[in-house]
Write a protein that holds these residues in place. Sequence first.
Motif, short mmCIF file in Angstrom:
data_model
loop_
_atom_site.label_atom_id
_atom_site.label_comp_id
_atom_site.label_asym_id
_atom_site.label_seq_id
_atom_site.Cartn_x
_atom_site.Cartn_y
_atom_site.Cartn_z
N GLN A 54 75.06 47.81 0.92
CA GLN A 54 73.43 48.76 2.13
C GLN A 54 74.13 50.18 3.02
OE1 GLN A 54 72.59 46.59 5.33
NE2 GLN A 54 71.95 44.59 3.88
N PRO A 55 74.41 50.67 2.28
CA PRO A 55 75.31 52.22 2.35
C PRO A 55 74.93 53.06 3.19
CG PRO A 55 73.89 52.86 0.21
CD PRO A 55 73.34 51.16 0.59
N ASN A 56 73.46 52.49 3.97
CA ASN A 56 73.26 53.40 5.12
C ASN A 56 73.11 51.79 7.08
OD1 ASN A 56 72.11 55.73 3.96
ND2 ASN A 56 70.17 54.21 3.30
N ASN A 57 73.88 51.22 6.39
CA ASN A 57 74.93 50.38 6.94
C ASN A 57 75.76 50.20 7.04
OD1 ASN A 57 74.86 48.71 9.24
ND2 ASN A 57 73.91 46.57 8.18
N PRO A 58 76.49 50.83 8.51
CA PRO A 58 77.90 51.27 8.63
C PRO A 58 78.36 50.01 8.63
CG PRO A 58 77.33 52.48 10.27
CD PRO A 58 75.96 51.76 9.61
N LEU A 59 77.68 48.73 9.71
CA LEU A 59 77.94 47.56 10.30
C LEU A 59 78.05 46.58 8.46
CD1 LEU A 59 77.02 47.39 13.62
CD2 LEU A 59 79.41 47.97 13.08
N HIS A 60 77.45 46.81 7.79
CA HIS A 60 77.59 45.62 6.71
C HIS A 60 78.26 44.95 6.40
CE1 HIS A 60 75.90 44.03 3.49
NE2 HIS A 60 76.86 43.69 2.52
N GLY A 61 78.65 43.85 6.48
CA GLY A 61 79.80 42.85 5.37
C GLY A 61 80.75 42.62 6.91
N ILE A 62 80.61 43.70 7.82
CA ILE A 62 82.08 42.43 9.76
C ILE A 62 81.03 41.84 10.37
CG2 ILE A 62 82.56 43.92 10.87
CD1 ILE A 62 82.48 46.95 9.37
N LYS A 63 81.41 41.02 10.58
CA LYS A 63 81.12 39.84 11.24
C LYS A 63 81.78 40.27 12.55
CE LYS A 63 82.56 36.90 7.74
NZ LYS A 63 83.38 35.40 7.62
N LEU A 64 80.43 39.64 13.53
CA LEU A 64 80.49 39.88 15.46
C LEU A 64 81.72 39.24 15.79
CD1 LEU A 64 79.11 41.18 18.16
CD2 LEU A 64 78.24 38.60 17.46
N ALA A 65 82.33 37.90 14.90
CA ALA A 65 84.03 38.11 15.70
C ALA A 65 84.81 39.28 15.48
CB ALA A 65 83.99 36.41 14.55
N GLU A 66 84.55 39.75 13.99
CA GLU A 66 85.85 40.75 13.83
C GLU A 66 85.66 41.74 14.76
OE1 GLU A 66 85.54 42.00 10.14
OE2 GLU A 66 84.98 39.06 8.98
N ILE A 67 84.06 42.22 15.31
CA ILE A 67 84.14 43.37 16.02
C ILE A 67 84.48 42.78 17.57
CG2 ILE A 67 81.74 44.64 17.54
CD1 ILE A 67 80.65 44.34 14.79
N MET A 68 84.25 41.80 18.25
CA MET A 68 84.60 42.03 19.11
C MET A 68 86.67 41.33 19.15
SD MET A 68 82.62 41.21 22.15
CE MET A 68 84.14 40.51 22.88
N GLU A 69 86.87 40.25 18.26
CA GLU A 69 88.34 41.13 18.15
C GLU A 69 89.40 41.67 17.99
OE1 GLU A 69 89.10 38.21 14.97
OE2 GLU A 69 88.58 36.48 16.04
N PHE A 70 88.34 42.79 16.83
CA PHE A 70 88.82 44.41 17.28
C PHE A 70 89.00 45.06 18.63
CE2 PHE A 70 87.94 48.83 17.44
CZ PHE A 70 89.29 49.26 16.15
N LEU A 71 87.94 44.98 19.26
CA LEU A 71 87.66 46.30 20.14
C LEU A 71 88.16 44.71 21.56
CD1 LEU A 71 83.64 46.07 20.98
CD2 LEU A 71 84.90 47.77 20.13
N VAL A 72 89.13 43.70 21.88
CA VAL A 72 89.76 43.30 22.93
C VAL A 72 91.03 43.84 22.74
CG1 VAL A 72 90.46 40.70 23.60
CG2 VAL A 72 88.51 41.42 23.50
N ASP A 73 91.61 43.86 21.55
CA ASP A 73 92.23 44.43 20.68
C ASP A 73 92.97 45.04 21.27
OD1 ASP A 73 93.81 41.43 19.97
OD2 ASP A 73 93.27 41.88 17.30
N TYR A 74 91.65 46.15 20.81
CA TYR A 74 92.32 47.71 21.09
C TYR A 74 91.57 47.79 22.69
CZ TYR A 74 91.08 52.92 20.93
OH TYR A 74 91.24 54.01 20.65
#
Length: 73
Positions: free
Chosen positions: A5-25
């Motif tokens: 899905q070239p127009n979806n920048p979140l394709h293939g990224i799990k919500l858990a991965e997003i949360m872990e990144f944001l909490v770490d950052y």
Amino acid sequence: MNNEQPNNPLHGIKLAEIMEFLVDYYGWETLGEKIKINSFNSNPSIKSSLTFLRKTPWAREKVEQLYLKTKSK
């Protein structure tokens, strides 16, 4: 069949991965200031946040937008 899905920048990224990144950052305190969600401010955990975000589209949208904004820095 092509699943990209070239127009979806979140394709293939799990919500858990997003949360872990944001909490770490940002850490929970800053994350709670940026997005006013109780599960970020009161006894925060990835698990409770994921449960809330999966049931609350407006909150999930805010988290996803913050992730995209942060990743583009």
